[in-house]
Design a protein around this motif. Structure first.
Motif, mmCIF file in Angstrom:
data_model
loop_
_atom_site.group_PDB
_atom_site.id
_atom_site.type_symbol
_atom_site.label_atom_id
_atom_site.label_comp_id
_atom_site.label_asym_id
_atom_site.label_seq_id
_atom_site.Cartn_x
_atom_site.Cartn_y
_atom_site.Cartn_z
ATOM 1 N N UNK A 59 37.346 42.275 37.169
ATOM 2 C CA UNK A 59 36.194 42.865 36.480
ATOM 3 C C UNK A 59 36.509 44.260 35.962
ATOM 4 N N UNK A 60 37.279 45.023 36.754
ATOM 5 C CA UNK A 60 37.617 46.394 36.376
ATOM 6 C C UNK A 60 38.798 46.477 35.416
ATOM 7 N N UNK A 61 39.378 45.324 35.062
ATOM 8 C CA UNK A 61 40.491 45.322 34.134
ATOM 9 C C UNK A 61 41.811 45.763 34.735
ATOM 10 N N UNK A 62 41.903 45.758 36.071
ATOM 11 C CA UNK A 62 43.147 46.148 36.735
ATOM 12 C C UNK A 62 44.200 45.063 36.562
ATOM 13 N N UNK A 63 43.783 43.790 36.690
ATOM 14 C CA UNK A 63 44.649 42.638 36.457
ATOM 15 C C UNK A 63 43.876 41.614 35.646
ATOM 16 N N UNK A 64 44.581 40.624 35.149
ATOM 17 C CA UNK A 64 43.930 39.629 34.291
ATOM 18 C C UNK A 64 43.367 38.451 35.076
ATOM 19 N N UNK A 65 44.048 38.066 36.173
ATOM 20 C CA UNK A 65 43.645 36.859 36.882
ATOM 21 C C UNK A 65 44.118 36.938 38.335
ATOM 22 N N UNK A 66 43.264 36.508 39.267
ATOM 23 C CA UNK A 66 43.596 36.444 40.694
ATOM 24 C C UNK A 66 43.118 35.101 41.221
ATOM 25 N N UNK A 67 44.016 34.342 41.863
ATOM 26 C CA UNK A 67 43.680 33.014 42.374
ATOM 27 C C UNK A 67 44.138 32.868 43.820
ATOM 28 N N UNK A 68 43.634 31.833 44.477
ATOM 29 C CA UNK A 68 44.029 31.547 45.860
ATOM 30 C C UNK A 68 44.186 30.050 46.039
ATOM 31 N N UNK A 69 45.229 29.655 46.774
ATOM 32 C CA UNK A 69 45.527 28.244 47.035
ATOM 33 C C UNK A 69 45.891 28.094 48.515
ATOM 34 N N UNK A 70 45.307 27.097 49.167
ATOM 35 C CA UNK A 70 45.559 26.869 50.592
ATOM 36 C C UNK A 70 46.122 25.476 50.802
ATOM 37 N N UNK A 71 47.156 25.369 51.644
ATOM 38 C CA UNK A 71 47.754 24.073 51.948
ATOM 39 C C UNK A 71 46.982 23.371 53.058
ATOM 40 N N UNK A 72 47.360 22.156 53.346
ATOM 41 C CA UNK A 72 46.746 21.394 54.426
ATOM 42 C C UNK A 72 47.429 21.723 55.747
ATOM 43 N N UNK A 73 46.665 22.257 56.680
ATOM 44 C CA UNK A 73 47.065 22.400 58.080
ATOM 45 C C UNK A 73 48.498 22.843 58.335
#
Length: 341
Positions: A59-73
């Motif tokens: 939102x502040x324009x510091x970066x363009x995109x932030x994502x998160x991915x979690x594996x199974x157990x």
């Protein structure tokens, strides 16, 4: 230590961006989180901190995109494949809470060779090109035994509840417990079970081993397992030992109830879930050209008999004692003695 509710942590995280971030040359950069496990309260709070920090940074324009991915157990092979996929997607930085300190090293090296910044935290990796941010987990194990030595100068039988087998955090805390047992030979480890950093798993595991154990005076733990451990003793009709806790609201509330009713005393220690936000800021700052040691140590959060009430004040159901985090808090990180720390 003054406690903050987790909602307040997220708010402070979102609002505490330093003015000099406006000059950051990372507005077009993308950052991804690869997380190996999300099956307990600490991980859920950690992911929430990451999400709040990332959204505000975008939102502040510091970066363009932030994502998160979690594996199974906690599957290291799946996480390695996930990291390879993130490389192909072209992320500029990958932040990792790793299933193994070594099993991901091949994928981590591929990312570094592709010019991607890699920051591991909590469960760190040993690949030299990656950054590592972690509480001193070994010392947290020693701290538990230090506390018990003060409580039981004449000696005590101690049950150890470990975490997920094969994860570096489990191995490090366990090594601290072992070091503490060597330091205080009057503290005898009479049993060990894996609680998998889960209240339900810990309760089941402790219940299964209790019939074979002598009187247990104290229990050392790793987090998200203290309340379940206490419930196992209660269900078995055995005296409640001194259980070391991991800063979870459920544990601290139970501790307060027992203190008010019976004068129960304990100690609680854990890393703060907002360490994920520290890892985000390290990644962003490295992308922006700043330099850091590759091994960094973040402070532990503790709760004592004297700070219990303050720590619970404003802490929501399911919350964990944490601290607000901003880019300014990178100054709190100090060089770690080794990559393991």
């Amino acid at each position: 230590m003054k406690a903050h509710s987790f909602r307040r942590v997220l708010l402070c995280t979102a609002l505490s961006l330093a003015p000099w971030l406006a000059q950051a040359a990372t507005a077009d950069k993308t950052i991804a989180l690869s997380n190996n496990y999300a099956g307990n309260a600490w991980r859920q709070n950690m992911l929430a901190s990451w999400d709040a920090t990332g959204k505000q940074a975008v939102k502040d324009g510091v970066v363009a995109q932030v994502d998160a991915f979690t594996t199974a157990e906690n599957q290291a092979t799946e996480q390695a494949a996930q990291i390879q996929n993130l490389i192909l997607q072209g992320y500029n930085a990958i932040v990792v809470d790793a299933a193994s300190p070594t099993a991901l090293n091949g994928a981590i090296k591929q990312a570094c060779d592709a010019g991607i910044v890699v920051v591991s935290f909590d469960g760190t990796v040993s690949e030299p090109c990656a950054y590592r941010i972690s509480m001193n987990f070994k010392q947290s194990g020693v701290a538990q035994m230090d506390y018990l030595a003060q409580r039981f100068p004449q000696g005590a039988n101690v049950l150890e509840v470990r975490g997920l087998a094969g994860v570096s955090v489990d191995e490090l805390i366990h090594s601290g417990i072992v070091a503490g047992a060597q330091k205080y030979p009057q503290l005898k480890i009479v049993g060990t079970v894996n609680g998998n950093w889960s209240q339900t798993a810990a309760q089941k595991a402790v219940a299964g081993v209790l019939p074979s154990l002598p009187k247990v005076d104290a229990v050392v733990t790793q987090g998200d397992d203290g309340y379940g451990t206490a419930q196992a003793f209660s269900a078995a009709g055995r005296p409640t030992p001194v259980v070391i806790f991991g800063n979870r609201e459920e544990e601290l509330s139970w501790w307060k109830q027992q203190r008010d009713a019976h004068g129960y005393q304990s100690f609680s220690i854990s890393s703060a879930p907002s360490i994920s936000s520290l890892a985000f800021w390290v990644a962003q700052q490295v992308l922006d050209g700043k330099q850091f040691p590759h091994d960094l140590e973040s402070p532990a959060a503790t709760v004592t008999q004297e700070t219990l009430d303050a720590s619970l004040q404003g802490l929501p159901k399911g919350g964990i004692v944490s601290q607000p985090v901003s880019v300014d808090d990178l100054a709190r990180l100090k060089p770690a003695a080794t990559a393991a720390n």
